[in-house]
Design a protein around this motif. Structure first.
Motif, mmCIF file in Angstrom:
data_model
loop_
_atom_site.group_PDB
_atom_site.id
_atom_site.type_symbol
_atom_site.label_atom_id
_atom_site.label_comp_id
_atom_site.label_asym_id
_atom_site.label_seq_id
_atom_site.Cartn_x
_atom_site.Cartn_y
_atom_site.Cartn_z
ATOM 1 N N UNK A 218 -0.102 8.991 7.360
ATOM 2 C CA UNK A 218 -0.292 7.791 8.190
ATOM 3 C C UNK A 218 0.736 6.713 7.845
ATOM 4 N N UNK A 219 1.020 6.548 6.557
ATOM 5 C CA UNK A 219 1.938 5.484 6.146
ATOM 6 C C UNK A 219 3.406 5.855 6.327
ATOM 7 N N UNK B 139 0.830 -1.207 0.000
ATOM 8 C CA UNK B 139 0.000 0.000 0.000
ATOM 9 C C UNK B 139 0.863 1.254 0.000
ATOM 10 N N UNK B 140 1.937 1.229 0.775
ATOM 11 C CA UNK B 140 2.841 2.379 0.851
ATOM 12 C C UNK B 140 3.491 2.635 -0.506
ATOM 13 N N UNK B 141 3.897 1.578 -1.198
ATOM 14 C CA UNK B 141 4.476 1.744 -2.527
ATOM 15 C C UNK B 141 3.475 2.372 -3.495
ATOM 16 N N UNK C 238 -5.405 -3.573 8.378
ATOM 17 C CA UNK C 238 -5.855 -3.079 7.076
ATOM 18 C C UNK C 238 -5.385 -1.641 6.961
ATOM 19 N N UNK C 239 -5.696 -1.004 5.854
ATOM 20 C CA UNK C 239 -5.214 0.358 5.631
ATOM 21 C C UNK C 239 -5.871 1.352 6.586
ATOM 22 N N UNK C 240 -7.136 1.125 6.909
ATOM 23 C CA UNK C 240 -7.834 2.025 7.824
ATOM 24 C C UNK C 240 -7.199 2.028 9.213
ATOM 25 N N UNK C 241 -6.694 0.886 9.646
ATOM 26 C CA UNK C 241 -6.077 0.824 10.975
ATOM 27 C C UNK C 241 -4.801 1.660 11.038
ATOM 28 N N UNK C 242 -4.147 1.848 9.891
ATOM 29 C CA UNK C 242 -2.961 2.703 9.844
ATOM 30 C C UNK C 242 -3.375 4.155 10.064
#
Length: 223
Positions: A173-174, A86-88, A184-188
């Motif tokens: 966030x990331x 996701x970060x990439x 998941x992405x939302x938890x980040x």
């Protein structure tokens, strides 16, 4: 501008297939192509970023030629974890870009246009949105100390994708170091202290990861 990051890093181990699950043909074309088509149908101007392991990218390009798949998209390298992938994808969005970005599982080809729209529309004000469904099965909490017990299913929701965020917020966030609590992405994003808004998902938006899921997918695509 709106962006969508489609993360497709599966190896197909649970599927028991010879190829990664996102490339398995269903309804005449690979699952991943159906997924990309969903977001293109929602917004033809959307910038589509596909995150794939580098080892799978040549195969994907060949599939695009074979199936005459010409929806414009960019491909970036996947990471060792979902967090890194996701970060990439987020790093492929220019610094200072404004708008919204969704992050979606590559093997969820049946997300509805209504659900996509609900996520992007709500994110314009809330800045962080996830699609969810109510739990219909009875849930049981496992506790080896106090003993197992049923829990109220009305207290829980099934989380789907796309999860849609304000670009500046999710990029910030990331930048955090990875934690095991990032499921998941939302938890980040939540780890920054930002609340996540829930909208209604769609029941057909399954994640195709097992042979049984594949049978459901074939049924959903049957004329």
């Amino acid at each position: 501008m709106n962006y969508i990051i489609i993360v497709a890093g599966g190896k197909g181990l649970r599927m028991g297939a010879d190829i990664p699950k996102q490339f398995i043909p269903v309804g005449g074309k690979p699952i991943l192509m159906h997924t990309i088509e969903r977001f293109h149908a929602y917004d033809e101007a959307m910038d589509i970023i596909l995150v794939l392991p580098e080892s799978q990218q040549d195969y994907w390009r060949q599939l695009c030629l074979t199936y005459h798949f010409d929806i414009a998209h960019r491909v970036v390298n996947g990471g060792e974890t979902r967090f890194e992938s996701s970060k990439n994808g987020l790093n492929a969005i220019p610094e200072g870009a404004q708008g919204l970005v969704g992050i979606h599982d590559g093997v969820r080809p049946f997300v509805s246009l209504t659900a996509i729209g609900a996520c992007y529309d709500a994110a314009k004000t809330s800045r962080a949105v996830i699609p969810v469904l109510p739990v219909t099965d009875t849930l049981r909490h496992i506790n080896t100390v106090e003993g197992d017990k049923n829990v109220l299913r009305s207290d829980y929701r099934i989380v789907q994708t796309p999860q849609v965020f304000d670009i500046a917020l999710v990029k910030k966030a990331f930048q955090q170091p990875y934690r095991e609590s990032f499921t998941d992405d939302a938890s980040v994003v939540e780890a920054l202290g930002h609340q996540v808004t829930m909208v209604e998902g769609n029941r057909e938006n399954i994640k195709v990861t097992t042979p049984f899921d594949l049978k459901i997918a074939e049924t959903l695509l049957r004329p």
